[in-house]
Design a protein around this motif. Structure first.
Motif, short mmCIF file in Angstrom:
data_model
loop_
_atom_site.label_atom_id
_atom_site.label_comp_id
_atom_site.label_asym_id
_atom_site.label_seq_id
_atom_site.Cartn_x
_atom_site.Cartn_y
_atom_site.Cartn_z
N VAL A 54 0.71 -1.46 -0.19
CA VAL A 54 0.16 0.08 -0.01
C VAL A 54 1.47 0.77 -0.12
O VAL A 54 1.86 1.45 0.50
CB VAL A 54 -0.94 -0.13 1.10
CG1 VAL A 54 -1.47 1.42 1.13
CG2 VAL A 54 -1.67 -1.20 1.76
N ALA A 55 1.13 1.94 -1.32
CA ALA A 55 1.36 3.54 -1.00
C ALA A 55 1.04 4.20 -0.69
O ALA A 55 -0.38 4.28 -0.91
CB ALA A 55 1.63 2.88 -2.57
N GLY A 56 1.65 5.38 -0.28
CA GLY A 56 0.94 7.13 0.13
C GLY A 56 1.28 7.11 0.97
O GLY A 56 1.25 6.95 2.58
N SER A 57 3.02 7.47 1.69
CA SER A 57 3.34 7.38 2.83
C SER A 57 2.98 9.19 3.14
O SER A 57 3.57 8.85 4.78
CB SER A 57 5.21 7.69 2.73
OG SER A 57 5.34 8.66 1.64
N SER A 58 2.30 10.08 2.96
CA SER A 58 1.69 10.93 3.33
C SER A 58 0.64 10.99 3.31
O SER A 58 -0.67 12.03 3.32
CB SER A 58 2.47 12.27 2.58
OG SER A 58 2.16 12.01 0.95
N ASP A 61 -5.98 9.13 -0.68
CA ASP A 61 -4.38 9.15 -0.81
C ASP A 61 -3.90 8.46 -0.34
O ASP A 61 -2.20 7.86 -0.81
CB ASP A 61 -3.89 9.74 0.93
CG ASP A 61 -4.77 11.42 0.61
OD1 ASP A 61 -4.46 12.15 -0.75
OD2 ASP A 61 -4.24 11.66 1.28
N THR A 62 -4.31 6.86 -0.71
CA THR A 62 -3.68 5.67 -0.57
C THR A 62 -3.46 4.97 -1.97
O THR A 62 -4.40 5.53 -2.50
CB THR A 62 -3.80 4.99 0.12
OG1 THR A 62 -4.96 4.61 0.01
CG2 THR A 62 -3.62 5.55 2.00
N SER A 63 -2.98 3.75 -2.29
CA SER A 63 -3.03 3.10 -3.51
C SER A 63 -2.08 1.54 -3.38
O SER A 63 -1.74 1.64 -2.65
CB SER A 63 -2.67 3.77 -4.54
OG SER A 63 -0.49 4.20 -4.44
N CYS A 64 -2.67 0.85 -4.15
CA CYS A 64 -2.34 -0.14 -4.03
C CYS A 64 -1.45 -0.29 -5.30
O CYS A 64 -1.03 -0.92 -6.41
CB CYS A 64 -3.39 -2.21 -4.26
SG CYS A 64 -2.36 -3.09 -4.66
N ALA A 65 0.35 -0.48 -5.50
CA ALA A 65 1.37 -0.34 -5.84
C ALA A 65 1.50 -2.19 -6.37
O ALA A 65 2.25 -2.00 -6.92
CB ALA A 65 2.26 0.48 -5.10
N SER A 66 1.25 -2.39 -5.91
CA SER A 66 0.96 -4.44 -6.35
C SER A 66 -0.36 -4.35 -7.64
O SER A 66 -0.17 -5.58 -8.29
CB SER A 66 0.75 -4.84 -5.41
OG SER A 66 1.80 -4.78 -4.46
N ASN A 110 -0.20 -10.89 3.87
CA ASN A 110 1.39 -9.81 3.91
C ASN A 110 0.77 -8.12 3.35
O ASN A 110 0.71 -8.09 2.07
CB ASN A 110 2.26 -10.13 3.40
CG ASN A 110 2.90 -11.64 5.16
OD1 ASN A 110 2.87 -11.30 5.93
ND2 ASN A 110 4.09 -12.54 3.95
N VAL A 111 0.65 -7.55 4.34
CA VAL A 111 0.70 -6.05 3.71
C VAL A 111 1.44 -5.11 4.23
O VAL A 111 1.75 -4.24 5.36
CB VAL A 111 -0.99 -5.88 3.55
CG1 VAL A 111 -1.07 -4.10 3.32
CG2 VAL A 111 -2.14 -6.53 3.07
N ASP A 112 2.82 -4.75 2.80
CA ASP A 112 3.98 -3.97 3.34
C ASP A 112 2.80 -2.30 3.15
O ASP A 112 2.47 -2.29 1.96
CB ASP A 112 4.82 -3.98 2.38
CG ASP A 112 5.06 -5.11 2.82
OD1 ASP A 112 5.40 -5.55 3.98
OD2 ASP A 112 6.14 -5.63 1.92
N CYS A 113 2.48 -1.92 4.50
CA CYS A 113 2.38 0.09 4.23
C CYS A 113 3.21 0.28 4.58
O CYS A 113 3.69 1.40 5.21
CB CYS A 113 0.86 -0.44 5.46
SG CYS A 113 -0.14 1.32 5.99
N LYS A 148 4.39 -2.55 8.29
CA LYS A 148 3.76 -3.81 8.42
C LYS A 148 1.70 -3.11 8.70
O LYS A 148 1.40 -2.89 9.22
CB LYS A 148 3.98 -4.87 9.33
CG LYS A 148 4.96 -5.10 8.17
CD LYS A 148 5.11 -5.54 7.08
CE LYS A 148 5.82 -6.46 6.54
NZ LYS A 148 5.91 -7.41 5.07
N CYS A 149 1.45 -3.85 7.84
CA CYS A 149 -0.69 -3.30 8.46
C CYS A 149 -1.14 -4.89 9.31
O CYS A 149 -0.25 -5.39 9.80
CB CYS A 149 -1.59 -3.90 7.35
SG CYS A 149 -2.93 -3.61 7.91
N HIS A 150 -1.35 -4.33 10.21
CA HIS A 150 -1.87 -5.08 11.45
C HIS A 150 -3.35 -4.52 12.15
O HIS A 150 -3.95 -5.38 12.90
CB HIS A 150 -1.40 -4.97 12.52
CG HIS A 150 0.36 -5.01 12.56
ND1 HIS A 150 0.91 -6.18 12.29
CD2 HIS A 150 1.29 -4.16 12.12
CE1 HIS A 150 2.08 -6.34 12.56
NE2 HIS A 150 2.51 -4.86 12.30
#
Length: 105
Positions: free
Chosen positions: A26-30, A36-41, A62-65, A77-79
């Motif tokens: 999941v992209a969108g560091s700010s 403001d987020t997106s699925c970079a995959s 697994n979700v890298d956030c 990591k998404c929890h």
């Protein structure tokens, strides 16, 4: 690992609303909102395209956030127990979003 529901039917990795990747990013560091987020995959499904992933679609992923302000993000990591990725008619990753994003208070 969260339960992942994907509503992006235009993604090559979407198999009956589950993802056939072992994990997504999941992209969108700010990000301040879900928009403001997106699925970079995300990879757009075109014609007879298919995923070259060897994984099977699964409800758990697994979700890298990268959304630093999300309350479910711990060390990138998404929890969350469950997340939903939206963007049903997306053609690009920036047309998707982590619909479960909640800003840390």
């Amino acid at each position: 690992m969260p339960e992942l529901k994907c509503n992006v039917h235009t993604c090559v990795h979407n198999k009956n609303e589950y993802c056939d990747l072992d994990g997504i990013e999941v992209a969108g560091s700010s990000a301040q909102t879900a928009k403001d987020t997106s699925c970079a995959s995300f990879v757009e499904k075109k014609g007879d395209s298919y995923s070259n992933s060897t994984g099977e679609a699964s409800a758990i992923s697994n979700v890298d956030c990268q959304a630093k302000e999300c309350k479910y993000n711990t060390s990138c990591k998404c929890h969350a127990g469950k997340i939903s990725v939206g963007g049903n008619a997306a053609c690009r990753s920036d047309e998707t979003e982590c619909a479960s994003f909640e800003k840390e208070m």
